[in-house]
Write an enzyme that holds these catalytic residues in place. Structure first.
Site, PDB file in Angstrom:
ATOM      1  CG  ASP A  37      38.982  40.118  49.786  1.00 39.99           C
ATOM      2  OD1 ASP A  37      38.296  39.942  48.784  1.00 39.99           O
ATOM      3  OD2 ASP A  37      39.494  42.434  50.030  1.00 39.99           O
ATOM      4  CG  ASP A  58      47.643  46.001  47.987  1.00 44.50           C
ATOM      5  OD1 ASP A  58      47.385  45.242  47.374  1.00 44.50           O
ATOM      6  OD2 ASP A  58      47.651  47.448  48.002  1.00 44.50           O
ATOM      7  CB  VAL A  59      47.791  40.578  46.156  1.00 50.60           C
ATOM      8  CG1 VAL A  59      46.323  39.750  47.376  1.00 50.60           C
ATOM      9  CG2 VAL A  59      46.841  41.005  45.285  1.00 50.60           C
ATOM     10  CG  ASN A  85      39.498  34.950  42.860  1.00 48.42           C
ATOM     11  OD1 ASN A  85      39.195  34.795  41.064  1.00 48.42           O
ATOM     12  ND2 ASN A  85      39.116  35.585  43.064  1.00 48.42           N
ATOM     13  CE1 TYR A 153      39.418  42.607  34.666  1.00 42.11           C
ATOM     14  CE2 TYR A 153      39.687  41.634  32.802  1.00 42.11           C
ATOM     15  CZ  TYR A 153      39.518  41.354  33.918  1.00 42.11           C
ATOM     16  OH  TYR A 153      38.621  40.813  34.516  1.00 42.11           O
ATOM     17  CE  LYS A 157      42.359  39.661  35.179  1.00 42.86           C
ATOM     18  NZ  LYS A 157      42.560  38.438  36.714  1.00 42.86           N
ATOM     19  CB  THR A 188      30.064  39.381  39.512  1.00 44.52           C
ATOM     20  OG1 THR A 188      30.551  40.721  39.062  1.00 44.52           O
ATOM     21  CG2 THR A 188      30.866  38.591  39.903  1.00 44.52           C
TER      22      THR A 188
HETATM   23  N1  LIG Z   1      33.518  38.998  37.154  1.00 42.87           N
HETATM   24  C1  LIG Z   1      33.719  38.635  36.007  1.00 42.87           C
HETATM   25  O1  LIG Z   1      32.750  38.490  34.822  1.00 42.87           O
HETATM   26  C2  LIG Z   1      34.982  38.254  35.841  1.00 42.87           C
HETATM   27  C3  LIG Z   1      35.155  37.666  34.484  1.00 42.87           C
HETATM   28  C4  LIG Z   1      36.464  37.292  34.724  1.00 42.87           C
HETATM   29  C5  LIG Z   1      37.844  37.142  34.971  1.00 42.87           C
HETATM   30  N2  LIG Z   1      36.904  37.782  35.943  1.00 42.87           N
HETATM   31  C6  LIG Z   1      38.248  37.876  37.870  1.00 42.87           C
HETATM   32  O2  LIG Z   1      37.973  36.973  38.599  1.00 42.87           O
HETATM   33  C7  LIG Z   1      39.271  37.372  39.584  1.00 42.87           C
HETATM   34  C8  LIG Z   1      37.236  37.727  40.313  1.00 42.87           C
HETATM   35  O3  LIG Z   1      36.693  38.208  40.734  1.00 42.87           O
HETATM   36  P1  LIG Z   1      35.223  38.366  40.948  1.00 42.87           P
HETATM   37  O4  LIG Z   1      34.257  38.945  40.010  1.00 42.87           O
HETATM   38  O5  LIG Z   1      35.273  37.751  42.066  1.00 42.87           O
HETATM   39  O6  LIG Z   1      35.366  40.544  41.354  1.00 42.87           O
HETATM   40  P2  LIG Z   1      35.082  40.918  43.164  1.00 42.87           P
HETATM   41  O7  LIG Z   1      35.051  42.236  42.567  1.00 42.87           O
HETATM   42  O8  LIG Z   1      33.785  40.135  43.470  1.00 42.87           O
HETATM   43  O9  LIG Z   1      35.861  40.401  44.447  1.00 42.87           O
HETATM   44  C9  LIG Z   1      37.506  40.514  44.285  1.00 42.87           C
HETATM   45  C10 LIG Z   1      37.837  40.603  45.381  1.00 42.87           C
HETATM   46  O10 LIG Z   1      39.312  40.798  45.329  1.00 42.87           O
HETATM   47  C11 LIG Z   1      39.642  41.614  46.360  1.00 42.87           C
HETATM   48  N3  LIG Z   1      40.767  42.936  46.402  1.00 42.87           N
HETATM   49  C12 LIG Z   1      40.678  43.614  45.010  1.00 42.87           C
HETATM   50  N4  LIG Z   1      42.061  44.892  45.288  1.00 42.87           N
HETATM   51  C13 LIG Z   1      43.020  43.976  46.310  1.00 42.87           C
HETATM   52  C14 LIG Z   1      44.692  43.936  46.399  1.00 42.87           C
HETATM   53  N5  LIG Z   1      45.292  44.977  45.771  1.00 42.87           N
HETATM   54  N6  LIG Z   1      44.702  42.906  47.448  1.00 42.87           N
HETATM   55  C15 LIG Z   1      43.861  41.687  48.102  1.00 42.87           C
HETATM   56  N7  LIG Z   1      41.895  41.627  47.542  1.00 42.87           N
HETATM   57  C16 LIG Z   1      42.590  42.569  46.719  1.00 42.87           C
HETATM   58  C17 LIG Z   1      37.997  42.684  46.804  1.00 42.87           C
HETATM   59  O11 LIG Z   1      38.478  43.379  47.606  1.00 42.87           O
HETATM   60  C18 LIG Z   1      37.349  41.771  46.451  1.00 42.87           C
HETATM   61  O12 LIG Z   1      37.121  41.019  47.659  1.00 42.87           O
HETATM   62  C19 LIG Z   1      39.262  39.136  39.375  1.00 42.87           C
HETATM   63  O13 LIG Z   1      40.746  38.387  38.714  1.00 42.87           O
HETATM   64  C20 LIG Z   1      38.195  39.518  37.996  1.00 42.87           C
HETATM   65  O14 LIG Z   1      39.052  40.190  36.731  1.00 42.87           O
HETATM   66  C21 LIG Z   1      35.407  37.862  36.389  1.00 42.87           C
END
Ligand SMILES: NC(=O)c1ccc[n+]([C@@H]2O[C@H](COP(=O)([O-])OP(=O)(O)OC[C@H]3O[C@@H](n4cnc5c(N)ncnc54)[C@H](O)[C@@H]3O)[C@@H](O)[C@H]2O)c1
Length: 254
Positions: A37, A58-59, A85, A153, A157, A188
């Site tokens: 993370d 940082d990914v 992810n 976004y 995706k 979330t």
């Molecule tokens: N929550 C939803 O409704 C939803 C729906 C569809 C897809 N998604 C996708 O699921 C994935 C996870 O989402 P989530 O809801 O768990 O989000 P979240 O914000 O709860 O968690 C994301 C994590 O990624 C980390 N992060 C952000 N940028 C980063 C970087 N550059 N390098 C490393 N780490 C980084 C953040 O610190 C955080 O801990 C994402 O790709 C999101 O687009 C989420």
């Protein structure tokens, strides 16, 4: 179930939401978890909780991605599962009419270029091992349009989904499976805060979900654990929808 016994799993965005729930599920199923993370506090806490290794990265930075897989391999001797992810959805990314190119580029870098780096740098380990499972997080918005746009976004995706399909096909005969997780809206903290302020906004979305509620992060983790495991041995290059039926719905139950 111990379907992931001793498999080494790298999870990006492991500090929160879907990544955190998956770190817990992978550990329960016996995996050695490498929690990645950007957020040092959340990431280290997640790794600690599951008895795993934390790598701050940082990914969207290629050297960081190279380092995180190297660290996983040097520490545990293999990289069997990559759950790519981490992603962002900032408020500046909105309608195409108002979204500036800086916001567009940032979202592309974190959501799409990062997945390119992760796949590019994990596949060589998996080719040497002759096996591996990659799961890239896309979204239901990769397959459906929304009038409440987050243009970069959505485009990012769509890119994750197409790239996943291509890689799944290219590496299928080398024992590497590559699948896209397409979550529907997940409950979330971010979503809860948004909708607590605006119940009408929540209702506008809920009405489209046949199951009638948002997903829980644990429900995503269960799907990811399945895709990571040998139970999914004939599943690759798939658009794995875990969306409560949204993408198939026209009229939903009252
Ligand atoms: N929550 C939803 O409704 C939803 C729906 C569809 C897809 N998604 C996708 O699921 C994935 C996870 O989402 P989530 O809801 O768990 O989000 P979240 O914000 O709860 O968690 C994301 C994590 O990624 C980390 N992060 C952000 N940028 C980063 C970087 N550059 N390098 C490393 N780490 C980084 C953040 O610190 C955080 O801990 C994402 O790709 C999101 O687009 C989420």
């Amino acid at each position: 179930m111990q379907r992931l016994q001793d498999r080494v799993a790298v999870i990006t965005g492991a500090g929160s939401g879907i990544g955190l729930a998956t770190a817990r599920r992978f550990a329960q199923e016996g995996a050695k978890v490498v929690a990645v993370d950007l957020d040092e506090v959340a990431g280290a806490k997640a790794a600690d909780e599951v008895g795993g290794l934390f790598v701050q990265a940082d990914v969207s930075v290629e050297d960081d991605v190279v380092r995180m897989f190297r660290t996983a391999h040097d520490t545990f001797g293999s990289v069997d599962i990559a759950f790519n992810n981490a992603g962002i959805s900032p408020p500046e990314d909105d309608s195409i009419l108002t979204t500036g190119v800086d916001a567009w580029r940032r979202v592309q870098e974190v959501n799409l270029t990062s997945v390119y780096y992760c796949c590019k740098h994990v596949i060589p380990y998996m080719r040497r091992q002759g096996k591996g499972s990659i799961i890239n997080t896309a979204s239901f918005v990769a397959v459906m349009g929304s009038a409440t746009s987050q243009i970069s976004y959505t485009a990012s995706k769509g890119g994750v989904l197409a790239m996943t399909r291509e890689l799944g096909v290219q590496f299928a005969r080398e024992g590497i499976r590559v699948n896209a997780l397409c979550p529907g809206p997940v409950d979330t903290p971010l979503l809860q805060e948004l909708f607590a302020k605006d119940p009408e906004r929540a209702q506008r979305r809920l009405v489209h979900i046949p199951i009638g509620r948002f997903a829980r992060a644990e429900e995503m983790a269960a799907a990811v654990a399945f895709l990571a495991s040998d139970d999914a041995s004939f599943i690759t290059a798939s658009e794995f929808l875990v969306d409560g039926g949204i993408s198939s719905a026209y009229v939903t139950p009252l």
